[in-house]
Scaffold this motif. Sequence first.
Motif, PDB file in Angstrom:
ATOM      1  N   UNK A 246      47.830  43.826 -14.554  1.00 47.44           N
ATOM      2  CA  UNK A 246      48.767  43.513 -15.632  1.00 47.44           C
ATOM      3  C   UNK A 246      49.809  44.616 -15.803  1.00 47.44           C
ATOM      4  N   UNK A 247      49.393  45.858 -15.712  1.00 45.74           N
ATOM      5  CA  UNK A 247      50.318  46.968 -15.898  1.00 45.74           C
ATOM      6  C   UNK A 247      51.359  47.004 -14.775  1.00 45.74           C
ATOM      7  N   UNK A 248      50.917  46.697 -13.535  1.00 50.44           N
ATOM      8  CA  UNK A 248      51.857  46.647 -12.411  1.00 50.44           C
ATOM      9  C   UNK A 248      52.811  45.460 -12.541  1.00 50.44           C
ATOM     10  N   UNK A 249      52.283  44.351 -13.049  1.00 48.47           N
ATOM     11  CA  UNK A 249      53.124  43.173 -13.263  1.00 48.47           C
ATOM     12  C   UNK A 249      54.197  43.471 -14.304  1.00 48.47           C
ATOM     13  N   UNK A 250      53.822  44.206 -15.318  1.00 47.05           N
ATOM     14  CA  UNK A 250      54.775  44.600 -16.354  1.00 47.05           C
ATOM     15  C   UNK A 250      55.937  45.382 -15.738  1.00 47.05           C
ATOM     16  N   UNK A 251      55.613  46.270 -14.799  1.00 47.51           N
ATOM     17  CA  UNK A 251      56.653  47.042 -14.124  1.00 47.51           C
ATOM     18  C   UNK A 251      57.574  46.163 -13.307  1.00 47.51           C
TER      19      UNK A 251
ATOM     20  N   UNK B 145      55.042  46.306 -25.378  1.00 45.49           N
ATOM     21  CA  UNK B 145      53.660  46.739 -25.116  1.00 45.49           C
ATOM     22  C   UNK B 145      52.923  45.788 -24.183  1.00 45.49           C
ATOM     23  N   UNK B 146      51.964  46.329 -23.455  1.00 49.83           N
ATOM     24  CA  UNK B 146      51.179  45.522 -22.520  1.00 49.83           C
ATOM     25  C   UNK B 146      50.454  44.392 -23.239  1.00 49.83           C
ATOM     26  N   UNK B 147      50.012  44.639 -24.465  1.00 50.35           N
ATOM     27  CA  UNK B 147      49.300  43.600 -25.219  1.00 50.35           C
ATOM     28  C   UNK B 147      50.195  42.371 -25.455  1.00 50.35           C
ATOM     29  N   UNK B 148      51.518  42.618 -25.607  1.00 54.13           N
ATOM     30  CA  UNK B 148      52.442  41.498 -25.794  1.00 54.13           C
ATOM     31  C   UNK B 148      52.518  40.658 -24.526  1.00 54.13           C
TER      32      UNK B 148
ATOM     33  N   UNK C 191      51.156  35.868 -21.261  1.00 58.72           N
ATOM     34  CA  UNK C 191      50.530  35.320 -20.056  1.00 58.72           C
ATOM     35  C   UNK C 191      49.472  34.288 -20.431  1.00 58.72           C
ATOM     36  N   UNK C 192      48.688  34.589 -21.450  1.00 59.08           N
ATOM     37  CA  UNK C 192      47.643  33.647 -21.893  1.00 59.08           C
ATOM     38  C   UNK C 192      48.258  32.337 -22.380  1.00 59.08           C
TER      39      UNK C 192
END
Length: 265
Positions: free
Chosen positions: A173-178, A185-188, A193-194
């Motif tokens: 997920x963190x790499x996808x965010x990049x 924020x990653x939580x967003x 995604x959900x």
Amino acid sequence: MLVYKNNDSTIKIKPSYTGLATIHDKDILLYLASSLMNAKNNGEKIHQVVRFVAYDYMISTNKKTSGVQYQQLKDGLRRLKGTVIETNIKTNGTEITREFSLIDEWGVIKEDNKGKMAAVEVKLSDWFFSSIMGNAVLSIDKGYFELRKPTERRLYELARKHCGNQVVWKIKLENLKGKLGITSPTRTLRFNIKKIIETNHLPEYNISMEGDVVMFTRKSPPKETTEPYKLPKHVAKKEIEKQARPGESYKQTAARIKGLKDALK
């Protein structure tokens, strides 16, 4: 200005006074690339200056044909012309920095009193035209143009590039965010995604998630996987794979090869 970094490589996207090109402005480039690739695959000669009918563009990209949409097309062309991309490439200790635009020129060929353009002419940049000549452009599903949220469009583009015809593509997920280039924020992103997983409305690809690993899978097998069994015996599968053009199915390639062979007889 947007800045993306990956190891030693940096991409800077700089706006002009007209603003930064948007994900929806990209529809213009996708439409032009698709038109040129189709012509190229049909053996037609393509040129860096492209003329197209504005109405056809609107219909192909799932847009209305009101005067507002025609004005938005002109605004998008202005932003594409003004947006500049700067990249650096390091090879064997030497760094090369290049800067280029997405399109070099654009113009309206004819316009009626309601603001609707009969035709538009665009000169593609050397960089963009070279990517088409080098077959570095992927075909996309027409359902892409029905996606309105930039994140959804970018997710589809990543799936098309990295998953393609594979069974699955996984990414943290963190790499996808990049790769998405978002700063929230990653939580967003996890929440969004959900939501996409629940609706399952991306064309061609499913999205699922296990922990913080996002997985992309095809909704159906590529049509090409079943075509080789229907080919004429004198057209070998190996030959088809060697001569296939971007966006062609096995059936289309076989028909083209057979036509070429018949012409040589």
